[in-house]
Design an enzyme around this catalytic site. Structure first.
Site, PDB file in Angstrom:
ATOM      1  N   GLY A   1      43.537  33.842  42.315  1.00 19.02           N
ATOM      2  CA  GLY A   1      44.517  33.914  40.947  1.00 19.02           C
ATOM      3  C   GLY A   1      45.688  34.957  40.863  1.00 19.02           C
TER       4      GLY A   1
ATOM      5  N   GLN B   1      50.973  41.398  36.595  1.00 18.92           N
ATOM      6  CA  GLN B   1      49.981  42.605  37.586  1.00 18.92           C
ATOM      7  C   GLN B   1      50.602  42.367  38.646  1.00 18.92           C
ATOM      8  OE1 GLN B   1      46.708  39.220  38.350  1.00 18.92           O
ATOM      9  NE2 GLN B   1      45.643  41.351  38.400  1.00 18.92           N
TER      10      GLN B   1
ATOM     11  N   CYS C   1      38.921  42.062  39.320  1.00 21.12           N
ATOM     12  CA  CYS C   1      40.431  41.553  39.471  1.00 21.12           C
ATOM     13  C   CYS C   1      40.791  41.992  41.199  1.00 21.12           C
ATOM     14  CB  CYS C   1      40.574  42.364  37.877  1.00 21.12           C
ATOM     15  SG  CYS C   1      42.154  41.868  37.958  1.00 21.12           S
ATOM     16  N   LEU C   2      42.181  41.686  41.296  1.00 21.91           N
ATOM     17  CA  LEU C   2      42.913  42.326  42.348  1.00 21.91           C
ATOM     18  C   LEU C   2      44.142  44.557  41.225  1.00 21.91           C
ATOM     19  CD1 LEU C   2      45.063  39.544  44.032  1.00 21.91           C
ATOM     20  CD2 LEU C   2      43.150  40.927  43.851  1.00 21.91           C
TER      21      LEU C   2
ATOM     22  N   HIS D   1      40.406  33.686  32.811  1.00 28.45           N
ATOM     23  CA  HIS D   1      40.830  35.459  33.484  1.00 28.45           C
ATOM     24  C   HIS D   1      42.178  35.543  33.780  1.00 28.45           C
ATOM     25  CE1 HIS D   1      39.956  38.436  36.478  1.00 28.45           C
ATOM     26  NE2 HIS D   1      41.481  39.233  36.238  1.00 28.45           N
ATOM     27  N   GLU D   2      43.066  34.149  34.274  1.00 31.49           N
ATOM     28  CA  GLU D   2      44.021  34.690  34.716  1.00 31.49           C
ATOM     29  C   GLU D   2      45.132  34.513  32.886  1.00 31.49           C
ATOM     30  OE1 GLU D   2      45.466  35.843  37.123  1.00 31.49           O
ATOM     31  OE2 GLU D   2      43.939  35.229  38.534  1.00 31.49           O
TER      32      GLU D   2
ATOM     33  N   HIS E   1      45.177  37.835  30.810  1.00 35.28           N
ATOM     34  CA  HIS E   1      45.387  38.484  31.590  1.00 35.28           C
ATOM     35  C   HIS E   1      47.757  38.943  30.737  1.00 35.28           C
ATOM     36  CE1 HIS E   1      44.688  41.011  35.481  1.00 35.28           C
ATOM     37  NE2 HIS E   1      44.019  39.896  35.642  1.00 35.28           N
TER      38      HIS E   1
HETATM   39 ZN    ZN Z   1      42.627  40.110  37.526  1.00 34.16          ZN
END
Ligand code: ZN
Length: 196
Positions: A54, A59, A116-117, A158-159, A162
């Site tokens: 995702g 991000q 998380c990226l 999670h997304e 963000h």
């Molecule tokens: Zn993340």
């Protein structure tokens, strides 16, 4: 790996103000503009290249209520089958969520390691609701409803966090916070393929 012609965006890391600002909504007409369609394509390319399951627009430095999600078969195939079963992991086709509104359908929580990226190389145990429902616009600006449970529900939570400037570190069991390397070494897990 990146495909020919794919556009890779820079993924902001924790500490970047872009990750902490509430994102703004998009009108349906905005969704259909070449700019937003190009952003969606580039976010898909960036997510697959990372690789992740995702990616939310903040991000990549775009303060928009937009996220892309995709769980490919190969993410799941390289994990131990017992872990796939415990986490309720299933493939999810590529899709886009714009202006998503999340409702918890089952407030019972599961705790699993989550990455998380935007916090590369770290992770933690994070409690998440077991089942959720999301109303949003799709990539064409049309209304959609998504119902999800288990791992897919975790990705959605999670997304959508963000988009409000919230990161998993705001919700984690803080004493479980670990480098992925140490998680793999000491907690007996495989941390790859869980980033979003
Ligand atoms: Zn993340």
């Amino acid at each position: 790996m990146a495909q020919r012609g794919s556009v890779l965006l820079k993924i902001h890391q924790v500490g970047s103000p872009a990750l902490r600002e509430p994102a703004r909504a998009l009108a349906p007409d905005d969704v259909r503009t070449p700019e937003i369609q190009a952003l969606i394509a580039a976010m898909g390319d960036t997510m697959r290249d990372a690789p992740g399951v995702g990616l939310a627009a903040p991000q990549v430095g775009e303060s928009l209520r937009l996220a892309v999600i995709e769980v490919r078969e190969e993410y799941i195939r390289r994990l131990p089958p017992e872990e796939v079963a415990a986490r309720g992991m299933t493939p999810v086709p590529f899709h886009v969520l714009i202006n998503p509104v999340l409702v918890v359908d089952d407030a019972a929580t599961d705790r699993f390691f989550e990455g998380c990226l935007s916090l590369a190389a770290f992770g933690a145990s994070v409690p998440r609701a077991r089942a959720v429902r999301v109303n949003a616009l799709d990539a064409r600006g049309e209304p959609v409803e998504v119902r999800a449970h288990a791992w897919y529900a975790r990705i959605l939570q999670h997304e959508i966090d963000h988009l409000a400037g919230t990161l998993y570190i705001d919700r984690m069991d803080s004493r479980s916070f670990a480098s992925r390397e140490n998680y793999d070494r000491y907690a007996g897990g495989r941390s790859s393929g869980r980033e979003s």
